[in-house]
Design a protein around this motif. Structure first.
Motif, PDB file in Angstrom:
ATOM      1  N   ARG A  70       0.757  -1.362   0.434  1.00  0.00           N
ATOM      2  CA  ARG A  70       0.050   0.435  -0.522  1.00  0.00           C
ATOM      3  C   ARG A  70       0.849   1.385  -0.154  1.00  0.00           C
ATOM      4  O   ARG A  70       0.873   2.005  -0.722  1.00  0.00           O
ATOM      5  N   VAL A  71       2.197   1.383   0.955  1.00  0.00           N
ATOM      6  CA  VAL A  71       2.351   2.267   0.905  1.00  0.00           C
ATOM      7  C   VAL A  71       3.642   2.876  -0.959  1.00  0.00           C
ATOM      8  O   VAL A  71       3.722   3.412  -1.510  1.00  0.00           O
ATOM      9  N   GLY A  72       3.589   0.913  -1.476  1.00  0.00           N
ATOM     10  CA  GLY A  72       4.404   1.749  -2.709  1.00  0.00           C
ATOM     11  C   GLY A  72       3.159   2.042  -3.914  1.00  0.00           C
ATOM     12  O   GLY A  72       3.500   2.885  -5.059  1.00  0.00           O
ATOM     13  N   ASP A  73       2.194   1.599  -3.815  1.00  0.00           N
ATOM     14  CA  ASP A  73       0.975   2.167  -4.860  1.00  0.00           C
ATOM     15  C   ASP A  73       0.027   3.560  -4.358  1.00  0.00           C
ATOM     16  O   ASP A  73      -1.037   3.702  -5.189  1.00  0.00           O
ATOM     17  N   GLY A  74       0.498   4.256  -2.922  1.00  0.00           N
ATOM     18  CA  GLY A  74       0.311   4.927  -2.800  1.00  0.00           C
ATOM     19  C   GLY A  74      -1.337   5.561  -1.981  1.00  0.00           C
ATOM     20  O   GLY A  74      -1.530   6.455  -1.134  1.00  0.00           O
ATOM     21  N   SER A  75      -1.683   4.377  -1.559  1.00  0.00           N
ATOM     22  CA  SER A  75      -3.185   3.808  -0.493  1.00  0.00           C
ATOM     23  C   SER A  75      -2.903   3.761   0.683  1.00  0.00           C
ATOM     24  O   SER A  75      -3.711   3.626   1.733  1.00  0.00           O
ATOM     25  N   TYR A  76      -1.518   3.680   1.345  1.00  0.00           N
ATOM     26  CA  TYR A  76      -1.418   3.351   2.671  1.00  0.00           C
ATOM     27  C   TYR A  76      -2.007   4.549   3.801  1.00  0.00           C
ATOM     28  O   TYR A  76      -1.908   5.560   3.092  1.00  0.00           O
ATOM     29  N   GLY A  77      -2.469   4.461   4.544  1.00  0.00           N
ATOM     30  CA  GLY A  77      -2.417   5.670   5.315  1.00  0.00           C
ATOM     31  C   GLY A  77      -4.270   5.777   5.362  1.00  0.00           C
ATOM     32  O   GLY A  77      -4.952   6.063   5.774  1.00  0.00           O
ATOM     33  N   LEU A  78      -5.051   4.923   4.264  1.00  0.00           N
ATOM     34  CA  LEU A  78      -6.174   4.784   3.724  1.00  0.00           C
ATOM     35  C   LEU A  78      -7.294   4.044   3.542  1.00  0.00           C
ATOM     36  O   LEU A  78      -6.532   2.763   3.941  1.00  0.00           O
ATOM     37  N   CYS A  79      -8.106   4.212   4.130  1.00  0.00           N
ATOM     38  CA  CYS A  79      -9.112   3.302   5.547  1.00  0.00           C
ATOM     39  C   CYS A  79      -9.775   2.072   3.972  1.00  0.00           C
ATOM     40  O   CYS A  79     -10.443   2.952   2.989  1.00  0.00           O
ATOM     41  N   GLY A  80      -9.445   1.318   4.397  1.00  0.00           N
ATOM     42  CA  GLY A  80     -10.337  -0.536   3.553  1.00  0.00           C
ATOM     43  C   GLY A  80     -10.925  -0.343   2.805  1.00  0.00           C
ATOM     44  O   GLY A  80     -11.676  -0.740   1.856  1.00  0.00           O
ATOM     45  N   ASN A  81     -12.583   0.584   4.028  1.00  0.00           N
ATOM     46  CA  ASN A  81     -13.515   0.648   4.310  1.00  0.00           C
ATOM     47  C   ASN A  81     -13.964   1.615   3.659  1.00  0.00           C
ATOM     48  O   ASN A  81     -14.611   1.751   2.318  1.00  0.00           O
ATOM     49  N   CYS A  82     -13.651   2.706   3.936  1.00  0.00           N
ATOM     50  CA  CYS A  82     -14.980   4.571   4.032  1.00  0.00           C
ATOM     51  C   CYS A  82     -13.228   5.024   3.186  1.00  0.00           C
ATOM     52  O   CYS A  82     -13.723   6.070   2.694  1.00  0.00           O
ATOM     53  N   SER A  83     -12.013   5.352   2.733  1.00  0.00           N
ATOM     54  CA  SER A  83     -11.429   5.321   2.011  1.00  0.00           C
ATOM     55  C   SER A  83     -10.727   7.066   2.563  1.00  0.00           C
ATOM     56  O   SER A  83     -10.269   7.870   2.444  1.00  0.00           O
ATOM     57  N   LYS A  84     -11.602   6.920   3.701  1.00  0.00           N
ATOM     58  CA  LYS A  84     -10.836   7.772   5.067  1.00  0.00           C
ATOM     59  C   LYS A  84      -9.290   8.230   5.204  1.00  0.00           C
ATOM     60  O   LYS A  84      -9.293   6.295   5.575  1.00  0.00           O
ATOM     61  N   ILE A  86      -6.311   7.442   7.975  1.00  0.00           N
ATOM     62  CA  ILE A  86      -6.290   6.681   9.158  1.00  0.00           C
ATOM     63  C   ILE A  86      -5.511   7.721   9.914  1.00  0.00           C
ATOM     64  O   ILE A  86      -4.475   7.982   9.937  1.00  0.00           O
ATOM     65  N   PRO A  87      -6.209   7.416  11.297  1.00  0.00           N
ATOM     66  CA  PRO A  87      -5.732   8.745  12.129  1.00  0.00           C
ATOM     67  C   PRO A  87      -3.936   8.468  12.417  1.00  0.00           C
ATOM     68  O   PRO A  87      -3.260   7.197  12.059  1.00  0.00           O
ATOM     69  N   VAL A  88      -2.691   9.213  12.597  1.00  0.00           N
ATOM     70  CA  VAL A  88      -1.598   8.883  12.870  1.00  0.00           C
ATOM     71  C   VAL A  88      -1.303   8.369  13.933  1.00  0.00           C
ATOM     72  O   VAL A  88      -0.388   7.426  14.017  1.00  0.00           O
ATOM     73  N   GLU A  89      -2.405   8.409  14.336  1.00  0.00           N
ATOM     74  CA  GLU A  89      -1.878   7.852  15.835  1.00  0.00           C
ATOM     75  C   GLU A  89      -2.258   6.459  15.838  1.00  0.00           C
ATOM     76  O   GLU A  89      -0.885   5.699  17.077  1.00  0.00           O
ATOM     77  N   ARG A  90      -2.456   6.308  15.443  1.00  0.00           N
ATOM     78  CA  ARG A  90      -3.054   4.578  14.869  1.00  0.00           C
ATOM     79  C   ARG A  90      -2.312   3.715  14.216  1.00  0.00           C
ATOM     80  O   ARG A  90      -1.480   2.783  14.597  1.00  0.00           O
ATOM     81  N   LEU A  91      -1.819   4.611  13.489  1.00  0.00           N
ATOM     82  CA  LEU A  91      -0.181   4.142  12.634  1.00  0.00           C
ATOM     83  C   LEU A  91       0.047   3.745  12.930  1.00  0.00           C
ATOM     84  O   LEU A  91       1.622   2.821  12.484  1.00  0.00           O
ATOM     85  N   GLU A  92       0.839   4.717  13.933  1.00  0.00           N
ATOM     86  CA  GLU A  92       2.180   4.940  15.107  1.00  0.00           C
ATOM     87  C   GLU A  92       1.995   3.191  15.922  1.00  0.00           C
ATOM     88  O   GLU A  92       2.902   2.532  16.068  1.00  0.00           O
ATOM     89  N   ILE A  93       0.794   3.378  16.367  1.00  0.00           N
ATOM     90  CA  ILE A  93       0.916   2.044  17.571  1.00  0.00           C
ATOM     91  C   ILE A  93       0.128   0.687  16.673  1.00  0.00           C
ATOM     92  O   ILE A  93       0.471  -0.014  15.845  1.00  0.00           O
ATOM     93  N   LEU A  94      -0.115   0.512  15.361  1.00  0.00           N
ATOM     94  CA  LEU A  94      -0.454  -0.563  14.573  1.00  0.00           C
ATOM     95  C   LEU A  94      -0.144  -0.315  12.872  1.00  0.00           C
ATOM     96  O   LEU A  94      -1.383   0.103  12.334  1.00  0.00           O
ATOM     97  N   PRO A  95       0.993   0.144  12.304  1.00  0.00           N
ATOM     98  CA  PRO A  95       1.729   0.348  11.252  1.00  0.00           C
ATOM     99  C   PRO A  95       0.625  -0.257  10.104  1.00  0.00           C
ATOM    100  O   PRO A  95       1.226   0.035   8.987  1.00  0.00           O
ATOM    101  N   HIS A  96       0.158  -2.093  10.895  1.00  0.00           N
ATOM    102  CA  HIS A  96      -0.257  -2.144   9.279  1.00  0.00           C
ATOM    103  C   HIS A  96      -1.967  -2.641   9.432  1.00  0.00           C
ATOM    104  O   HIS A  96      -2.606  -3.271   8.310  1.00  0.00           O
ATOM    105  N   THR A  97      -2.406  -1.933  10.176  1.00  0.00           N
ATOM    106  CA  THR A  97      -3.520  -1.855   9.797  1.00  0.00           C
ATOM    107  C   THR A  97      -4.373  -1.580   9.194  1.00  0.00           C
ATOM    108  O   THR A  97      -4.092  -0.271   7.929  1.00  0.00           O
TER     109      THR A  97
END
Length: 108
Positions: A70-84, A86-97
């Motif tokens: 997802r990092v490679g295709d540019g979709s990393y950090g966007l929710c796979g369901n709603c496309s909003k 994902i808060p940075v704090e969540r990604l810091e705790i669970l980077p693969h979410t």
């Protein structure tokens, strides 16, 4: 972006690709180390516990690999369901979410 940064306000920026890859590489290395340790545990280890741990580690490792893609295709950090985002704090705790918290709750 630091894990030591103040949490006084919710940050809405996204992790940079470099930051995301650093966190994901750490997750990958941790899981691979765990798998090696399980493999070296020998016959004295409890087989059921070891099998469950190995399956869990393998599942997380697949999630980390998918996050790297997802990092490679540019979709990393966007929710796979709603496309909003994902808060940075969540990604810091669970980077693969793959999901924001509300969408994660809906998938359970």
């Amino acid at each position: 972006m630091s894990l030591d940064s103040p949490q006084t306000a919710t940050r809405h920026e996204r992790l940079t690709a470099h930051e995301a890859l650093q966190r994901l590489e750490h997750e990958r290395a941790s899981r691979l180390t765990q798998l090696r340790a399980i493999g070296e545990a020998g016959p004295d280890a409890e087989e059921q516990v070891m099998a469950a741990q190995k399956a869990t580690i393998g599942r997380v490792l697949k999630e980390v690999e998918a996050a790297v893609a997802r990092v490679g295709d540019g979709s990393y950090g966007l929710c796979g369901n709603c496309s909003k985002p994902i808060p940075v704090e969540r990604l810091e705790i669970l980077p693969h979410t793959r999901f924001c918290v509300p969408c994660q709750r809906d998938t359970v």
